[in-house]
Every structure is written in C-alpha cells, then in structure tokens.
Design a protein around this motif. Structure first.
Motif, PDB file in Angstrom:
ATOM      1  N   ASP A 185       0.817  -1.224   0.000  1.00  0.00           N
ATOM      2  CA  ASP A 185       0.000   0.000   0.000  1.00  0.00           C
ATOM      3  C   ASP A 185       0.848   1.270   0.000  1.00  0.00           C
ATOM      4  O   ASP A 185       0.387   2.319  -0.451  1.00  0.00           O
ATOM      5  CB  ASP A 185      -0.947   0.014   1.200  1.00  0.00           C
ATOM      6  CG  ASP A 185      -2.099  -0.969   1.039  1.00  0.00           C
ATOM      7  OD1 ASP A 185      -2.398  -1.363  -0.112  1.00  0.00           O
ATOM      8  OD2 ASP A 185      -2.699  -1.351   2.063  1.00  0.00           O
ATOM      9  N   TYR A 229      -4.458  -6.259  -3.148  1.00  0.00           N
ATOM     10  CA  TYR A 229      -3.725  -5.102  -3.652  1.00  0.00           C
ATOM     11  C   TYR A 229      -3.934  -4.934  -5.162  1.00  0.00           C
ATOM     12  O   TYR A 229      -4.233  -3.835  -5.641  1.00  0.00           O
ATOM     13  CB  TYR A 229      -2.237  -5.230  -3.335  1.00  0.00           C
ATOM     14  CG  TYR A 229      -1.439  -4.080  -3.898  1.00  0.00           C
ATOM     15  CD1 TYR A 229      -1.502  -2.822  -3.303  1.00  0.00           C
ATOM     16  CD2 TYR A 229      -0.680  -4.238  -5.044  1.00  0.00           C
ATOM     17  CE1 TYR A 229      -0.799  -1.755  -3.835  1.00  0.00           C
ATOM     18  CE2 TYR A 229       0.025  -3.173  -5.584  1.00  0.00           C
ATOM     19  CZ  TYR A 229      -0.049  -1.934  -4.977  1.00  0.00           C
ATOM     20  OH  TYR A 229       0.633  -0.871  -5.515  1.00  0.00           O
ATOM     21  N   ARG A 246      -7.370  -3.586  -5.846  1.00  0.00           N
ATOM     22  CA  ARG A 246      -7.505  -2.149  -5.593  1.00  0.00           C
ATOM     23  C   ARG A 246      -6.885  -1.330  -6.715  1.00  0.00           C
ATOM     24  O   ARG A 246      -7.434  -0.312  -7.129  1.00  0.00           O
ATOM     25  CB  ARG A 246      -6.851  -1.781  -4.254  1.00  0.00           C
ATOM     26  CG  ARG A 246      -7.677  -2.147  -3.064  1.00  0.00           C
ATOM     27  CD  ARG A 246      -7.173  -1.521  -1.783  1.00  0.00           C
ATOM     28  NE  ARG A 246      -5.799  -1.854  -1.463  1.00  0.00           N
ATOM     29  CZ  ARG A 246      -5.420  -2.969  -0.847  1.00  0.00           C
ATOM     30  NH1 ARG A 246      -6.322  -3.877  -0.512  1.00  0.00           N
ATOM     31  NH2 ARG A 246      -4.146  -3.183  -0.564  1.00  0.00           N
TER      32      ARG A 246
END
Length: 196
Positions: free
Chosen positions: A79, A140, A143
């Motif tokens: 992130d 991840y 996203r």
C-alpha cells in the motif's frame, strides 16, 4: 535444554513468542517436528500447555512465528508503493522485500523455512498460510485495477507470485549461500508477463 524460570510466588515467569520459538526450534532440531509434543515445548519454556496456546493455537503455528503480523506488514508495504509505479513492479519489489530477512534472525530464517517447506506434517497447515499471503497480493492488485480480489487476474497474480517465491526458496534451501532476495528477484522477473 532450558530451565524453568519461576517468579517469587512459584509461578512461571512471563515468556515471549521469540522465546517459545527458540525453544521449539531447538527441540525440533534435536527430536524432529513429529516427535516433539506441545507438552514438551511448554515444559521447556516453563509454562503450562494452556498458556502456550495463548501464544500459538497449535504446534503447527510455531514455525510460522507471528505470521499474521508479517502479513499485515506485507499489505502495508504494498500500500505504501507509489500509485504511479507499474503494478508488476510494485508486486515484484514488494515480494522481494517481504522475503528479505535479517541474517541474525533467531531462529535463522533458513531453519524456519527448511522446517516449513520440508516437513510433510506441516504441508496442510502451510496451505492456510499461503492463502493469507496470496490474498494480500490479490487484494492489492484488485484495488489497483478496480477488480474484485476474487476476480481471475488478482487471484492469478497471487498464485503466480507464491509459485515464483517457492521456487526461489527451493533453490535457496539447496544452496543457502545464495542470496534469497536475489533468487526471489530473479524468479519474480516472470511476473511482468501477467501484469503488463
């Protein structure tokens, strides 16, 4: 082996995850994983079996250490990557960084991974841990791409990343003098084809 530490009231003194792991790995090395009962680990640490369960739900969890925390750190690492970096590069570098362990780790990372990857009794349990790790990558990728973690591409990237990492570990365990991050980096080069 170790001696039981007691407080002034006769109760065992507090212990740590690290202490349990050190004792358990010494016993696994000496007796073998299958021949080391949880009761023996607890006795050597100087705590009761129920106390040991507060630290690790099962003997199979001990070799994985604080894996839940490690997986959280892995998610945070991904992130933190710049959103303008290519997706394949972020996953690639994240996986390499995840597998870069200090040489003075106790127990040594090689000992931990040799036990996990080469002990048949741990294989079924490992599937659960691998799933957690793959899910971090899939979440991840989802996203970043606007997909769902259950969509094919995020899942595929998780599975491919795990397979590439495990291949690097197999090679490293055959020759521990090699650089593990270097081997993971080399193996992860193949990921670009899945994300370009």
């Amino acid at each position: 082996m170790t001696t039981t530490r007691r407080t002034a009231l006769g109760r065992p003194s507090a212990t740590t995850h690290a202490e349990i792991e050190r004792v358990a790995f010494a016993l696994f090395e000496e007796r073998g994983f299958d021949a080391t009962p949880l009761e023996l680990i607890a006795a050597e640490v100087g705590v009761g079996r129920r106390t040991l369960f507060r630290y690790y739900p099962s003997k199979n969890d001990i070799p994985w250490g604080l894996f839940d925390r490690t997986v959280e750190d892995f998610a945070a690492l991904l992130d933190a990557a710049p959103l303008d970096a290519p997706l394949w590069e972020t996953v690639h570098h994240g996986v390499v960084a995840f597998n870069d362990f200090p040489r003075d780790a106790d127990p040594p990372h090689e000992q931990r991974m040799r036990l996990i990857l080469r002990t048949p009794a741990l294989q079924a349990h490992s599937v659960l841990r691998y799933r957690q790790w793959r899910e971090v990558i899939a979440a991840y990728v989802a996203r970043r791409t606007g997909a769902s973690p259950s969509d094919l591409q995020p899942r595929t990237v998780g599975h491919v990343s795990l397979a590439l990492s495990l291949a690097a570990y197999d090679r490293w365990l055959d020759d521990p003098s090699a650089s593990l991050p270097g081997l993971v980096d080399e193996a992860m080069q193949g990921l670009r084809a899945h994300l370009d």
